[in-house]
Design a protein around this motif. Structure first.
Motif, PDB file in Angstrom:
ATOM      1  N   ARG A  60      91.863  52.596 127.868  1.00 24.45           N
ATOM      2  CA  ARG A  60      92.087  51.109 128.500  1.00 24.45           C
ATOM      3  C   ARG A  60      91.210  50.684 129.443  1.00 24.45           C
ATOM      4  N   ASP A  61      90.590  51.620 129.916  1.00 21.69           N
ATOM      5  CA  ASP A  61      89.480  51.293 130.886  1.00 21.69           C
ATOM      6  C   ASP A  61      88.189  51.066 129.989  1.00 21.69           C
ATOM      7  N   ARG A  62      87.902  51.763 128.900  1.00 19.55           N
ATOM      8  CA  ARG A  62      86.848  51.397 128.078  1.00 19.55           C
ATOM      9  C   ARG A  62      86.941  49.985 127.623  1.00 19.55           C
ATOM     10  N   LYS A  63      88.298  49.681 127.179  1.00 25.88           N
ATOM     11  CA  LYS A  63      88.457  48.441 126.498  1.00 25.88           C
ATOM     12  C   LYS A  63      88.351  47.139 127.549  1.00 25.88           C
ATOM     13  N   GLU A  64      88.857  47.396 128.653  1.00 22.52           N
ATOM     14  CA  GLU A  64      88.804  46.451 129.828  1.00 22.52           C
ATOM     15  C   GLU A  64      87.274  46.299 130.231  1.00 22.52           C
ATOM     16  N   THR A  65      86.385  47.262 130.296  1.00 23.54           N
ATOM     17  CA  THR A  65      85.037  47.106 130.415  1.00 23.54           C
ATOM     18  C   THR A  65      84.293  46.386 129.236  1.00 23.54           C
ATOM     19  N   GLN A  66      84.734  46.748 128.289  1.00 21.21           N
ATOM     20  CA  GLN A  66      84.304  46.092 126.991  1.00 21.21           C
ATOM     21  C   GLN A  66      84.636  44.572 126.865  1.00 21.21           C
ATOM     22  N   THR A  67      85.639  44.304 127.367  1.00 24.51           N
ATOM     23  CA  THR A  67      86.086  42.833 127.304  1.00 24.51           C
ATOM     24  C   THR A  67      85.370  42.183 128.285  1.00 24.51           C
ATOM     25  N   ALA A  68      85.281  42.445 129.311  1.00 24.82           N
ATOM     26  CA  ALA A  68      84.604  42.006 130.568  1.00 24.82           C
ATOM     27  C   ALA A  68      83.201  41.553 130.249  1.00 24.82           C
ATOM     28  N   THR A  69      82.582  42.650 129.713  1.00 24.34           N
ATOM     29  CA  THR A  69      81.076  42.718 129.232  1.00 24.34           C
ATOM     30  C   THR A  69      80.917  41.466 128.121  1.00 24.34           C
ATOM     31  N   GLU A  70      81.801  41.652 127.151  1.00 29.65           N
ATOM     32  CA  GLU A  70      81.622  40.490 126.051  1.00 29.65           C
ATOM     33  C   GLU A  70      81.907  39.072 126.662  1.00 29.65           C
ATOM     34  N   THR A  71      82.885  38.874 127.625  1.00 27.72           N
ATOM     35  CA  THR A  71      83.169  37.738 128.276  1.00 27.72           C
ATOM     36  C   THR A  71      81.999  37.226 128.893  1.00 27.72           C
ATOM     37  N   MET A  72      81.341  38.022 129.945  1.00 28.00           N
ATOM     38  CA  MET A  72      80.191  37.519 130.406  1.00 28.00           C
ATOM     39  C   MET A  72      78.973  37.361 129.634  1.00 28.00           C
ATOM     40  N   THR A  73      78.879  38.045 128.716  1.00 22.81           N
ATOM     41  CA  THR A  73      77.662  37.876 127.742  1.00 22.81           C
ATOM     42  C   THR A  73      77.898  36.622 126.836  1.00 22.81           C
ATOM     43  N   GLY A  74      79.079  36.117 126.430  1.00 28.40           N
ATOM     44  CA  GLY A  74      79.339  35.086 125.978  1.00 28.40           C
ATOM     45  C   GLY A  74      79.263  33.918 126.706  1.00 28.40           C
ATOM     46  N   PHE A  75      79.591  33.943 127.804  1.00 26.06           N
ATOM     47  CA  PHE A  75      79.674  32.706 128.999  1.00 26.06           C
ATOM     48  C   PHE A  75      78.106  32.688 128.926  1.00 26.06           C
ATOM     49  N   ARG A  76      77.312  33.708 129.204  1.00 25.35           N
ATOM     50  CA  ARG A  76      75.810  33.566 128.997  1.00 25.35           C
ATOM     51  C   ARG A  76      75.148  32.762 128.064  1.00 25.35           C
ATOM     52  N   ASP A  77      75.614  33.453 126.925  1.00 23.93           N
ATOM     53  CA  ASP A  77      75.061  32.901 125.699  1.00 23.93           C
ATOM     54  C   ASP A  77      75.328  31.291 125.249  1.00 23.93           C
ATOM     55  N   ALA A  78      76.499  30.801 125.898  1.00 23.78           N
ATOM     56  CA  ALA A  78      77.228  29.624 125.691  1.00 23.78           C
ATOM     57  C   ALA A  78      76.248  28.642 126.422  1.00 23.78           C
ATOM     58  N   LEU A  79      75.963  29.185 127.840  1.00 26.37           N
ATOM     59  CA  LEU A  79      75.112  28.516 128.704  1.00 26.37           C
ATOM     60  C   LEU A  79      73.889  28.158 128.029  1.00 26.37           C
ATOM     61  N   SER A  80      73.294  29.411 127.694  1.00 28.32           N
ATOM     62  CA  SER A  80      71.882  29.339 127.245  1.00 28.32           C
ATOM     63  C   SER A  80      71.720  28.385 126.105  1.00 28.32           C
ATOM     64  N   ALA A  81      72.664  28.291 124.966  1.00 29.52           N
ATOM     65  CA  ALA A  81      72.799  27.389 124.040  1.00 29.52           C
ATOM     66  C   ALA A  81      72.976  25.992 124.487  1.00 29.52           C
ATOM     67  N   SER A  82      73.642  25.773 125.467  1.00 30.08           N
ATOM     68  CA  SER A  82      73.847  24.429 125.799  1.00 30.08           C
ATOM     69  C   SER A  82      72.390  23.911 126.554  1.00 30.08           C
ATOM     70  N   THR A  83      71.721  24.922 127.390  1.00 30.14           N
ATOM     71  CA  THR A  83      70.343  24.568 127.876  1.00 30.14           C
ATOM     72  C   THR A  83      69.315  24.538 126.967  1.00 30.14           C
ATOM     73  N   ALA A  84      69.448  25.086 125.918  1.00 35.85           N
ATOM     74  CA  ALA A  84      68.522  24.801 124.738  1.00 35.85           C
ATOM     75  C   ALA A  84      68.806  23.280 124.228  1.00 35.85           C
ATOM     76  N   ILE A  90      65.894  16.143 125.718  1.00 32.53           N
ATOM     77  CA  ILE A  90      64.870  15.698 126.423  1.00 32.53           C
ATOM     78  C   ILE A  90      63.747  15.405 125.766  1.00 32.53           C
ATOM     79  N   HIS A  91      63.239  16.490 125.025  1.00 32.28           N
ATOM     80  CA  HIS A  91      62.068  16.229 124.008  1.00 32.28           C
ATOM     81  C   HIS A  91      62.321  15.045 123.143  1.00 32.28           C
ATOM     82  N   LEU A  92      63.425  14.900 122.546  1.00 35.99           N
ATOM     83  CA  LEU A  92      63.646  13.599 121.401  1.00 35.99           C
ATOM     84  C   LEU A  92      63.472  12.438 122.248  1.00 35.99           C
TER      85      LEU A  92
END
Length: 127
Positions: A60-84, A90-92
């Motif tokens: 359970r601990d491993r799954k919770e850690t994995q879920t938290a990691t995936e959530t934060m990584t997904g948040f960062r990836d979504a934010l990075s895609a939005s920024t790009a 702006i260029h257009l």
């Protein structure tokens, strides 16, 4: 299409900087989380290989850690895609604006030389 369209590249760039900072913060939170989880890894029990309750808690601990990691990584990836995407917009916008301003300058230059109606009258097309 009724309303007006307004785009301020400088304001969007400011937002992009903020989003970059948020993405960096998200990754530092994730790193800190992983470090803290590593420090508590053995807290579920020392008999993880044989004790059923300890095995369940460890899984359970491993799954919770994995879920938290995936959530934060997904948040960062979504934010990075939005920024790009905003950087692309702006260029257009700037490319379109610059091309249009150049076209207006060329038209004004021709109008001054050849007249507004191309009748070689120069200036405002009057004689």
């Amino acid at each position: 299409m009724g309303g007006r369209y307004y785009f301020d590249p400088s304001r969007v760039e400011s937002l992009i900087e903020q989003q970059d900072q948020i993405a960096e913060l998200a990754m530092s939170i994730l790193t800190e989380f992983r470090d803290d989880v590593y420090e508590t890894a053995g807290w579920v029990g020392t008999a993880a290989g044989t004790d059923e309750m300890s095995q369940k808690a460890t899984e359970r601990d491993r799954k919770e850690t994995q879920t938290a990691t995936e959530t934060m990584t997904g948040f960062r990836d979504a934010l990075s895609a939005s920024t790009a995407a905003m950087k692309d917009q702006i260029h257009l916008v700037r490319t379109t604006r610059d091309a249009n301003l150049e076209g207006i300058d060329k038209y004004n230059s021709r109008a001054e030389t050849n007249g507004v109606f191309g009748d070689d009258a120069g200036g405002h097309g009057r004689r």
